[in-house]
Design an enzyme around this catalytic site. Structure first.
Site, PDB file in Angstrom:
ATOM      1  N   SER A  25       0.848  -1.189   0.000  1.00  0.00           N
ATOM      2  CA  SER A  25       0.000   0.000   0.000  1.00  0.00           C
ATOM      3  C   SER A  25       0.884   1.240   0.000  1.00  0.00           C
ATOM      4  O   SER A  25       2.034   1.196   0.452  1.00  0.00           O
ATOM      5  CB  SER A  25      -0.889   0.018   1.251  1.00  0.00           C
ATOM      6  OG  SER A  25      -1.564   1.254   1.398  1.00  0.00           O
ATOM      7  N   TYR A  80      -1.840  -0.816  10.254  1.00  0.00           N
ATOM      8  CA  TYR A  80      -2.008  -1.138   8.835  1.00  0.00           C
ATOM      9  C   TYR A  80      -0.759  -0.755   8.046  1.00  0.00           C
ATOM     10  O   TYR A  80      -0.237  -1.559   7.263  1.00  0.00           O
ATOM     11  CB  TYR A  80      -3.229  -0.391   8.301  1.00  0.00           C
ATOM     12  CG  TYR A  80      -3.475  -0.562   6.817  1.00  0.00           C
ATOM     13  CD1 TYR A  80      -4.020  -1.739   6.319  1.00  0.00           C
ATOM     14  CD2 TYR A  80      -3.178   0.470   5.931  1.00  0.00           C
ATOM     15  CE1 TYR A  80      -4.258  -1.895   4.961  1.00  0.00           C
ATOM     16  CE2 TYR A  80      -3.421   0.323   4.573  1.00  0.00           C
ATOM     17  CZ  TYR A  80      -3.948  -0.859   4.098  1.00  0.00           C
ATOM     18  OH  TYR A  80      -4.186  -1.012   2.742  1.00  0.00           O
TER      19      TYR A  80
END
Length: 251
Positions: free
Chosen positions: A143, A157
Protein backbone atom coordinates in the site's frame (compact mmCIF):
# COMPACT_ATOMS: atom_id res chain seq x y z
CA UNK A 1 -3.04 -8.91 -24.88
CA UNK A 2 -1.12 -10.89 -22.30
CA UNK A 3 -1.79 -14.60 -22.72
CA UNK A 4 -2.08 -16.64 -19.52
CA UNK A 5 -3.73 -19.66 -21.13
CA UNK A 6 -2.97 -22.84 -19.22
CA UNK A 7 -1.86 -21.00 -16.09
CA UNK A 8 -3.43 -21.58 -12.69
CA UNK A 9 -3.83 -18.50 -10.49
CA UNK A 10 -4.86 -18.27 -6.85
CA UNK A 11 -6.26 -14.91 -5.78
CA UNK A 12 -6.74 -14.46 -2.04
CA UNK A 13 -9.46 -12.03 -1.02
CA UNK A 14 -10.86 -12.49 -4.49
CA UNK A 15 -14.56 -11.97 -3.82
CA UNK A 16 -14.85 -8.18 -3.92
CA UNK A 17 -13.44 -4.91 -5.21
CA UNK A 18 -9.79 -5.22 -6.33
CA UNK A 19 -9.75 -8.98 -5.72
CA UNK A 20 -12.74 -9.44 -7.97
CA UNK A 21 -11.23 -7.26 -10.68
CA UNK A 22 -7.99 -9.27 -10.50
CA UNK A 23 -9.87 -12.57 -10.84
CA UNK A 24 -11.80 -11.31 -13.86
CA UNK A 25 -8.71 -9.80 -15.47
CA UNK A 26 -6.60 -12.95 -15.13
CA UNK A 27 -9.48 -15.08 -16.40
CA UNK A 28 -9.90 -12.81 -19.42
CA UNK A 29 -6.24 -13.47 -20.23
CA UNK A 30 -6.88 -17.23 -20.15
CA UNK A 31 -5.87 -18.20 -16.62
CA UNK A 32 -7.73 -20.77 -14.56
CA UNK A 33 -8.64 -18.77 -11.48
CA UNK A 34 -9.16 -19.87 -7.90
CA UNK A 35 -11.33 -17.26 -6.19
CA UNK A 36 -10.59 -17.33 -2.49
CA UNK A 37 -13.10 -15.89 -0.05
CA UNK A 38 -13.55 -15.96 3.70
CA UNK A 39 -17.19 -15.27 4.46
CA UNK A 40 -19.27 -14.43 1.37
CA UNK A 41 -19.83 -17.55 -0.76
CA UNK A 42 -22.50 -15.89 -2.89
CA UNK A 43 -20.15 -13.11 -3.99
CA UNK A 44 -17.39 -15.58 -4.83
CA UNK A 45 -19.77 -17.84 -6.76
CA UNK A 46 -21.06 -14.86 -8.73
CA UNK A 47 -17.52 -14.20 -9.93
CA UNK A 48 -17.04 -17.85 -10.83
CA UNK A 49 -20.33 -17.87 -12.72
CA UNK A 50 -19.36 -14.75 -14.64
CA UNK A 51 -15.99 -16.21 -15.61
CA UNK A 52 -17.42 -19.56 -16.68
CA UNK A 53 -20.26 -17.97 -18.64
CA UNK A 54 -17.60 -16.07 -20.60
CA UNK A 55 -15.86 -19.35 -21.42
CA UNK A 56 -13.24 -19.32 -18.68
CA UNK A 57 -12.45 -21.65 -15.80
CA UNK A 58 -12.80 -20.70 -12.14
CA UNK A 59 -13.30 -22.22 -8.72
CA UNK A 60 -14.44 -20.62 -5.46
CA UNK A 61 -12.65 -21.84 -2.32
CA UNK A 62 -13.42 -20.73 1.22
CA UNK A 63 -10.34 -20.25 3.37
CA UNK A 64 -9.21 -17.92 6.12
CA UNK A 65 -5.69 -17.05 4.96
CA UNK A 66 -4.65 -15.97 8.45
CA UNK A 67 -4.76 -19.69 9.33
CA UNK A 68 -1.92 -21.86 8.03
CA UNK A 69 -4.05 -25.00 7.69
CA UNK A 70 -6.58 -23.10 5.58
CA UNK A 71 -3.80 -21.84 3.31
CA UNK A 72 -2.61 -25.40 2.78
CA UNK A 73 -6.13 -26.61 2.05
CA UNK A 74 -6.71 -23.76 -0.40
CA UNK A 75 -3.66 -24.80 -2.40
CA UNK A 76 -4.67 -28.46 -2.26
CA UNK A 77 -8.13 -27.70 -3.63
CA UNK A 78 -6.64 -25.59 -6.40
CA UNK A 79 -4.30 -28.40 -7.43
CA UNK A 80 -7.04 -31.01 -7.23
CA UNK A 81 -9.16 -29.03 -9.68
CA UNK A 82 -6.65 -27.46 -12.06
CA UNK A 83 -3.47 -29.55 -11.89
CA UNK A 84 -0.40 -29.93 -9.72
CA UNK A 85 1.40 -26.70 -10.59
CA UNK A 86 0.44 -23.24 -9.36
CA UNK A 87 1.74 -20.57 -11.72
CA UNK A 88 0.42 -17.34 -10.18
CA UNK A 89 -0.34 -16.26 -6.63
CA UNK A 90 -1.94 -12.89 -5.94
CA UNK A 91 -2.16 -11.97 -2.25
CA UNK A 92 -4.95 -9.40 -2.13
CA UNK A 93 -6.48 -10.42 1.22
CA UNK A 94 -5.96 -7.89 4.00
CA UNK A 95 -7.41 -4.80 5.58
CA UNK A 96 -7.17 -2.04 8.14
CA UNK A 97 -9.79 -3.48 10.54
CA UNK A 98 -10.13 -0.13 12.34
CA UNK A 99 -8.42 3.24 12.64
CA UNK A 100 -6.76 3.38 16.06
CA UNK A 101 -4.28 5.79 17.57
CA UNK A 102 -1.37 4.46 19.62
CA UNK A 103 -3.15 4.93 22.95
CA UNK A 104 -6.20 3.03 21.67
CA UNK A 105 -4.34 -0.05 20.44
CA UNK A 106 -3.31 -3.12 22.36
CA UNK A 107 -0.89 -5.80 21.27
CA UNK A 108 -3.71 -8.14 20.25
CA UNK A 109 -5.05 -5.60 17.75
CA UNK A 110 -1.58 -4.83 16.40
CA UNK A 111 -0.73 -8.50 15.96
CA UNK A 112 -4.10 -9.21 14.33
CA UNK A 113 -3.54 -6.55 11.67
CA UNK A 114 0.02 -7.75 11.08
CA UNK A 115 -1.19 -11.31 10.65
CA UNK A 116 -4.04 -10.28 8.37
CA UNK A 117 -1.78 -8.39 5.97
CA UNK A 118 1.80 -9.64 6.30
CA UNK A 119 1.16 -13.02 7.90
CA UNK A 120 -1.34 -14.08 5.24
CA UNK A 121 1.13 -13.25 2.45
CA UNK A 122 3.82 -15.25 4.25
CA UNK A 123 1.62 -18.29 4.85
CA UNK A 124 0.21 -18.35 1.32
CA UNK A 125 3.67 -18.00 -0.20
CA UNK A 126 4.93 -20.82 1.96
CA UNK A 127 1.99 -23.02 0.91
CA UNK A 128 2.29 -22.28 -2.83
CA UNK A 129 6.03 -22.21 -3.51
CA UNK A 130 6.57 -26.01 -3.35
CA UNK A 131 4.22 -26.27 -6.34
CA UNK A 132 5.55 -23.30 -8.31
CA UNK A 133 8.23 -23.79 -10.97
CA UNK A 134 10.39 -21.52 -13.08
CA UNK A 135 8.27 -18.78 -14.60
CA UNK A 136 6.02 -18.53 -11.56
CA UNK A 137 4.88 -15.12 -10.37
CA UNK A 138 3.76 -13.88 -6.96
CA UNK A 139 2.09 -10.48 -6.64
CA UNK A 140 1.59 -9.11 -3.14
CA UNK A 141 -0.57 -6.18 -2.13
CA UNK A 142 1.26 -3.59 -0.10
CA UNK A 143 0.00 0.00 0.00
CA UNK A 144 1.04 3.61 -0.30
CA UNK A 145 0.61 3.54 3.49
CA UNK A 146 3.60 1.21 3.63
CA UNK A 147 5.69 4.00 2.11
CA UNK A 148 4.34 7.11 3.83
CA UNK A 149 3.01 5.77 7.14
CA UNK A 150 -0.68 6.10 6.26
CA UNK A 151 -3.29 8.48 7.55
CA UNK A 152 -4.54 9.05 11.10
CA UNK A 153 -5.05 5.81 13.00
CA UNK A 154 -3.44 3.67 10.32
CA UNK A 155 -0.27 2.79 12.23
CA UNK A 156 -0.80 -0.97 12.42
CA UNK A 157 -2.01 -1.14 8.83
CA UNK A 158 0.91 0.92 7.52
CA UNK A 159 3.42 -1.15 9.50
CA UNK A 160 1.97 -4.38 8.16
CA UNK A 161 2.09 -3.13 4.58
CA UNK A 162 5.69 -2.00 5.09
CA UNK A 163 6.38 -5.56 6.19
CA UNK A 164 4.76 -6.85 2.99
CA UNK A 165 7.09 -4.63 0.95
CA UNK A 166 10.19 -5.97 2.69
CA UNK A 167 8.91 -9.55 2.53
CA UNK A 168 8.47 -9.08 -1.21
CA UNK A 169 12.10 -8.00 -1.62
CA UNK A 170 13.35 -10.90 0.52
CA UNK A 171 11.32 -13.46 -1.43
CA UNK A 172 12.54 -11.99 -4.73
CA UNK A 173 16.10 -12.75 -3.61
CA UNK A 174 15.31 -16.18 -2.20
CA UNK A 175 13.11 -17.42 -5.04
CA UNK A 176 14.85 -15.69 -7.93
CA UNK A 177 17.36 -18.51 -8.47
CA UNK A 178 14.36 -20.80 -9.02
CA UNK A 179 12.99 -18.48 -11.69
CA UNK A 180 10.10 -17.27 -9.54
CA UNK A 181 9.42 -13.53 -9.52
CA UNK A 182 7.92 -11.71 -6.54
CA UNK A 183 6.57 -8.17 -6.77
CA UNK A 184 4.09 -5.98 -4.92
CA UNK A 185 1.72 -3.12 -5.64
CA UNK A 186 1.54 -0.01 -3.48
CA UNK A 187 -1.92 1.30 -4.27
CA UNK A 188 -3.02 4.80 -3.34
CA UNK A 189 -6.58 6.09 -3.39
CA UNK A 190 -8.57 3.47 -5.30
CA UNK A 191 -12.37 3.67 -5.30
CA UNK A 192 -13.24 0.60 -3.25
CA UNK A 193 -15.26 -0.51 -0.24
CA UNK A 194 -12.09 -0.03 1.83
CA UNK A 195 -12.30 3.72 1.43
CA UNK A 196 -16.09 3.70 1.69
CA UNK A 197 -15.57 2.38 5.21
CA UNK A 198 -12.35 4.02 6.39
CA UNK A 199 -12.04 7.34 4.54
CA UNK A 200 -14.38 10.32 4.79
CA UNK A 201 -15.89 11.60 1.58
CA UNK A 202 -14.29 15.03 1.99
CA UNK A 203 -10.86 13.43 2.44
CA UNK A 204 -11.32 11.36 -0.70
CA UNK A 205 -12.34 14.45 -2.64
CA UNK A 206 -9.34 16.35 -1.31
CA UNK A 207 -6.90 13.57 -2.20
CA UNK A 208 -8.39 13.25 -5.69
CA UNK A 209 -8.10 17.00 -6.24
CA UNK A 210 -4.43 16.94 -5.16
CA UNK A 211 -3.60 13.98 -7.40
CA UNK A 212 -1.82 14.95 -10.64
CA UNK A 213 -4.41 12.92 -12.57
CA UNK A 214 -7.18 14.66 -10.56
CA UNK A 215 -9.13 11.53 -9.65
CA UNK A 216 -9.21 8.30 -7.69
CA UNK A 217 -8.09 5.09 -9.32
CA UNK A 218 -10.39 2.18 -10.10
CA UNK A 219 -9.99 -1.51 -9.39
CA UNK A 220 -9.66 -2.44 -13.06
CA UNK A 221 -6.53 -0.30 -13.37
CA UNK A 222 -4.91 -2.16 -10.50
CA UNK A 223 -5.99 -5.50 -11.96
CA UNK A 224 -4.37 -4.74 -15.31
CA UNK A 225 -1.10 -4.08 -13.53
CA UNK A 226 -1.39 -7.43 -11.75
CA UNK A 227 -1.96 -9.15 -15.09
CA UNK A 228 1.21 -7.64 -16.49
CA UNK A 229 3.26 -8.62 -13.44
CA UNK A 230 1.87 -12.15 -13.56
CA UNK A 231 2.92 -12.60 -17.17
CA UNK A 232 6.20 -13.09 -18.99
CA UNK A 233 5.80 -9.54 -20.34
CA UNK A 234 7.62 -8.41 -17.17
CA UNK A 235 10.02 -11.34 -16.95
CA UNK A 236 12.97 -9.24 -15.67
CA UNK A 237 10.99 -7.43 -12.98
CA UNK A 238 11.25 -8.83 -9.46
CA UNK A 239 11.50 -7.37 -5.99
CA UNK A 240 9.66 -4.25 -7.13
CA UNK A 241 7.09 -2.40 -5.06
CA UNK A 242 5.21 -0.61 -7.80
CA UNK A 243 3.32 2.61 -7.07
CA UNK A 244 -0.16 2.89 -8.53
CA UNK A 245 -1.51 6.12 -7.11
CA UNK A 246 -2.03 8.63 -9.91
CA UNK A 247 1.02 10.56 -8.80
CA UNK A 248 0.08 11.37 -5.20
CA UNK A 249 3.35 9.91 -3.92
CA UNK A 250 6.63 9.29 -5.74
CA UNK A 251 8.93 6.61 -4.33
Amino acid sequence: MTNLTGKTAIVTGGSRDIGRAVCEELASAGAKVVVNYRGDPAAAQAIVDGITSAGGQALAVQADVTVAADCTRLVEEARARFGEEIHILVNVAGGMVARKQLADMDIDFFEHVMRLNAGSAFMMTQAVVPFMKEGGSIVNFASQAGRDGGGPGATAYAASKGAVMTFTRSMAKELGPRGIRVNALCAGMIATTFHDVFTKDEVRASVAAATPLRRQGIAAEVARTVRALASSDMSFVTGANIDINGGTFFS
